[in-house]
Design a protein around this motif. Sequence first.
Motif, PDB file in Angstrom:
ATOM      1  N   CYS A   1     -49.555  81.025 -79.859  1.00  0.00           N
ATOM      2  CA  CYS A   1     -48.210  81.449 -80.257  1.00  0.00           C
ATOM      3  C   CYS A   1     -48.026  80.727 -81.676  1.00  0.00           C
ATOM      4  O   CYS A   1     -47.903  79.588 -81.564  1.00  0.00           O
ATOM      5  CB  CYS A   1     -47.337  81.694 -79.448  1.00  0.00           C
TER       6      CYS A   1
ATOM      7  N   PRO B   1     -47.189  87.468 -85.422  1.00  0.00           N
ATOM      8  CA  PRO B   1     -47.144  88.781 -85.717  1.00  0.00           C
ATOM      9  C   PRO B   1     -47.274  89.327 -87.164  1.00  0.00           C
ATOM     10  O   PRO B   1     -47.962  90.111 -87.473  1.00  0.00           O
ATOM     11  CB  PRO B   1     -45.821  89.471 -85.237  1.00  0.00           C
ATOM     12  N   VAL B   2     -46.492  88.485 -87.968  1.00  0.00           N
ATOM     13  CA  VAL B   2     -46.576  88.662 -89.476  1.00  0.00           C
ATOM     14  C   VAL B   2     -48.216  88.511 -90.152  1.00  0.00           C
ATOM     15  O   VAL B   2     -48.441  89.257 -90.936  1.00  0.00           O
ATOM     16  CB  VAL B   2     -45.559  87.797 -90.232  1.00  0.00           C
TER      17      VAL B   2
ATOM     18  N   PHE C   1     -37.647  93.441 -89.364  1.00  0.00           N
ATOM     19  CA  PHE C   1     -37.433  92.021 -89.186  1.00  0.00           C
ATOM     20  C   PHE C   1     -37.772  91.166 -90.430  1.00  0.00           C
ATOM     21  O   PHE C   1     -38.440  91.580 -91.508  1.00  0.00           O
ATOM     22  CB  PHE C   1     -38.194  91.306 -88.246  1.00  0.00           C
TER      23      PHE C   1
ATOM     24  N   ASP D   1     -38.881  88.588 -91.724  1.00  0.00           N
ATOM     25  CA  ASP D   1     -39.985  88.017 -92.113  1.00  0.00           C
ATOM     26  C   ASP D   1     -41.057  88.911 -92.689  1.00  0.00           C
ATOM     27  O   ASP D   1     -41.806  88.166 -93.546  1.00  0.00           O
ATOM     28  CB  ASP D   1     -40.960  87.261 -90.827  1.00  0.00           C
TER      29      ASP D   1
ATOM     30  N   VAL E   1     -43.597  95.579 -85.770  1.00  0.00           N
ATOM     31  CA  VAL E   1     -44.705  94.812 -85.767  1.00  0.00           C
ATOM     32  C   VAL E   1     -44.764  94.070 -84.420  1.00  0.00           C
ATOM     33  O   VAL E   1     -43.463  93.841 -83.879  1.00  0.00           O
ATOM     34  CB  VAL E   1     -44.787  94.212 -86.675  1.00  0.00           C
TER      35      VAL E   1
ATOM     36  N   THR F   1     -44.407  91.087 -76.996  1.00  0.00           N
ATOM     37  CA  THR F   1     -42.862  90.678 -77.047  1.00  0.00           C
ATOM     38  C   THR F   1     -41.859  91.555 -77.568  1.00  0.00           C
ATOM     39  O   THR F   1     -40.859  91.712 -77.203  1.00  0.00           O
ATOM     40  CB  THR F   1     -42.700  89.079 -78.000  1.00  0.00           C
TER      41      THR F   1
ATOM     42  N   SER G   1     -42.926  82.072 -91.327  1.00  0.00           N
ATOM     43  CA  SER G   1     -42.307  80.686 -90.767  1.00  0.00           C
ATOM     44  C   SER G   1     -43.399  80.484 -89.584  1.00  0.00           C
ATOM     45  O   SER G   1     -43.318  79.248 -89.042  1.00  0.00           O
ATOM     46  CB  SER G   1     -41.019  80.674 -90.360  1.00  0.00           C
ATOM     47  N   GLU G   2     -43.946  81.226 -88.952  1.00  0.00           N
ATOM     48  CA  GLU G   2     -44.615  81.061 -87.777  1.00  0.00           C
ATOM     49  C   GLU G   2     -46.155  80.965 -88.092  1.00  0.00           C
ATOM     50  O   GLU G   2     -46.899  80.534 -87.245  1.00  0.00           O
ATOM     51  CB  GLU G   2     -44.644  82.435 -86.605  1.00  0.00           C
TER      52      GLU G   2
END
Lengths: 347, 364
Positions: free
Chosen positions: B34, B63-64, B89, B91, B138, B142, B348-349
């Motif tokens: 993740c 996810p992005v 969202f 992002d 997207v 989760t 950011s992920e």
Amino acid sequence: MTIAPVCPAPITQHETVQMAHGAGGRLSQVLMQRVFMPHLHNHFLDLLDDQAKLDLPPGRTAFSTDTYVVSPVFFPGGNIGELAVNGTVNDLAVGGARPLYLSAGFVLEEGFPLADLETIVMSMAAAALKAGVMIVTGDTKVVGKGQCDRIFINTAGVGAIREGVDLSCRNLKPGDSLILSGSVGDHGMAIMTSRQNLSFQSTIKSDSASLNSMIAEVLDAVPGVHAMRDPTRGGVAATLNELAAASSVGIEINETAIPVKPDVRGACELLGIDPLHVANEGKLVLAVASKDADRVLEVMRATEEGRDAVIIGTVVDDHHGMVVMRTAFGSRRIVDLPLGEQLPRIC
Amino acid sequence: MKYIDEYRDPQLARNLLAAIHRVTTRPWTIMEICGGQTHSIIRNGIDQLLPDAIELVHGPGCPVCVTPLESIERALAIAAEKEVIFTSFGDMLRVPGSSRDLFMVRSEGGDVRIVFSPLDALQIARDNPQKEVVFFAVGFETTAPANAMAVWQAAREGVENFSVLVSQVMVPPAMRAILSSPGNRVQGFLAAGHVCAVMGYEEYEPVAQEFHVPIVPTGFEPVDLLAGILATVEQLEVGRAEVVNRYARVVSREGNRAATEIIRNVFEVIDRQWRGIGMIPASGFGLRDAYARFDAEKKFNVSHICASESPLCMSGRVLQGALKPDGCPAFAKECTPEHPLGATMVSSEGACAAYYNYHRNFTP
């Protein structure tokens, strides 16, 4: 059909801002007399001239301006009015100036409630009184519905720079201590949690405050402080990065030393935002030679605005222009500038 | 119990690190699935504190990052429509399509709004019956339950001006794809805690068995991650390959029944494109026929919009753990968060953004 027995007089008692309130005519005067003057009046404003004629003390003068567009206009812990006064007062004070006079320019959206405007003006008056400054000239414009978001305020201010004080973001020296006046992120998270249609309630209040009296006490005790900044937009992270870049030095801070209130931290965790990137409106970051750091801390902690002041790090002659944080686990990482708009993460 | 401090306790972390150093005798390569875990590892410098023999490679769980370019292009086309309120969202707004992003559409007059939940988007649809409200659905397993719930509620209430642009993917097929790829180096996995909170970990048991890899569901805090790494290394050292749950406060074997039920009710499993990786069979969700009228792709007739990735971008190899972000020649040079070449630098992920933000030009 019945006809009114008297001639209808033009309505002058409005509950909301009308286009005519900004047109310079009769209604402009009504606005002035009814809303602004009762709260802001002083011997400069009372003359109703197009300009204030000021006698400035000898020596150098600091001059600063800022425009306030915060949404919502009223937020937990304050409103746009006191923010507009405190913000410009602080911008002057961190340059080593004693703030003296402010101007205030208002852009009002047609239909904005006059009662709200009066509340805002009253809190500007209160903030100015507390900071010891006078609002000596002003202007009001009204724009059509939808052409601005309720109310925008510009303030500009002048202040007298203290003799023998040289505060500049280029003055940091390796070995300096970095002091922060209190907890980070309060203002930004108060705004975020009241703005973003979040389905949770928070008790976070803005820290909006004028810092000039605390700064005066610090400079009375230690005139040789190297630099001061108020970490507003971009938060403490942006301020430290600006200082490191301007002075071509490195900055090292300790994660465990940064004060963050539990509710601010909780909200930041939920939204995926680093508290170091969140705006403050009543905090001070300063750099001072390490030998003077304890004295500065002692003075700050004796004031209301600085009672939680702490040393958060030091200036180093390494990784120039970069801010590095020592984590609670002993590892190190970069503390970067936030990139544009704060975006909540999605999982 | 605040569920933050306890899992960031430096002493607890030091004990776990000491245990990891004690049990490690050989080099091991472990992938955290993740992007949230990647972010926490890099932000807290956990990679610096591990034995040199343990290499963490960063997985596709952003996810992005994996939302394919063509979905972005379709989103941009829909968001530019006059009668549309496009919700997403936050992002996703900065992810560039071929030539622009959703922020640019907004600055050109498109009504693009950030929401925190698809149910907020549904509320916007109820409040604006004269507008078409589209939510960009997207994410991994989760986000699937809430996205499914929004569609289910819209159907029940007859909110016909609501639709979703679906780009919904699943973790286990991506793990299989990575393990089956020719150059695979991954020997063990930290499974994504929030995904497992929804789906449980039963479906990981056959993967562990078939590919003989330990899989450890864990969380995002330093202590969670270190406990997960320890449980993985302990198995690797003795040749075991089981699913061991290290996120027991959130994850159960069978998952969240109500959540999986609403997913099954609204979505069916379909083949999905992954940005940077390509087509993975049976790797995502699409709306079932019964909900087809809430499918924004059909409603706005954008299925024909296709797009192909810039050949310069190596984010696909980063997403599969084959390349470390700072191993890319463009890293922190042509490719930065201000001018991202690939989605891994945007979110950011994303692994590239995490390296850029916390480690760039800097040897800890």
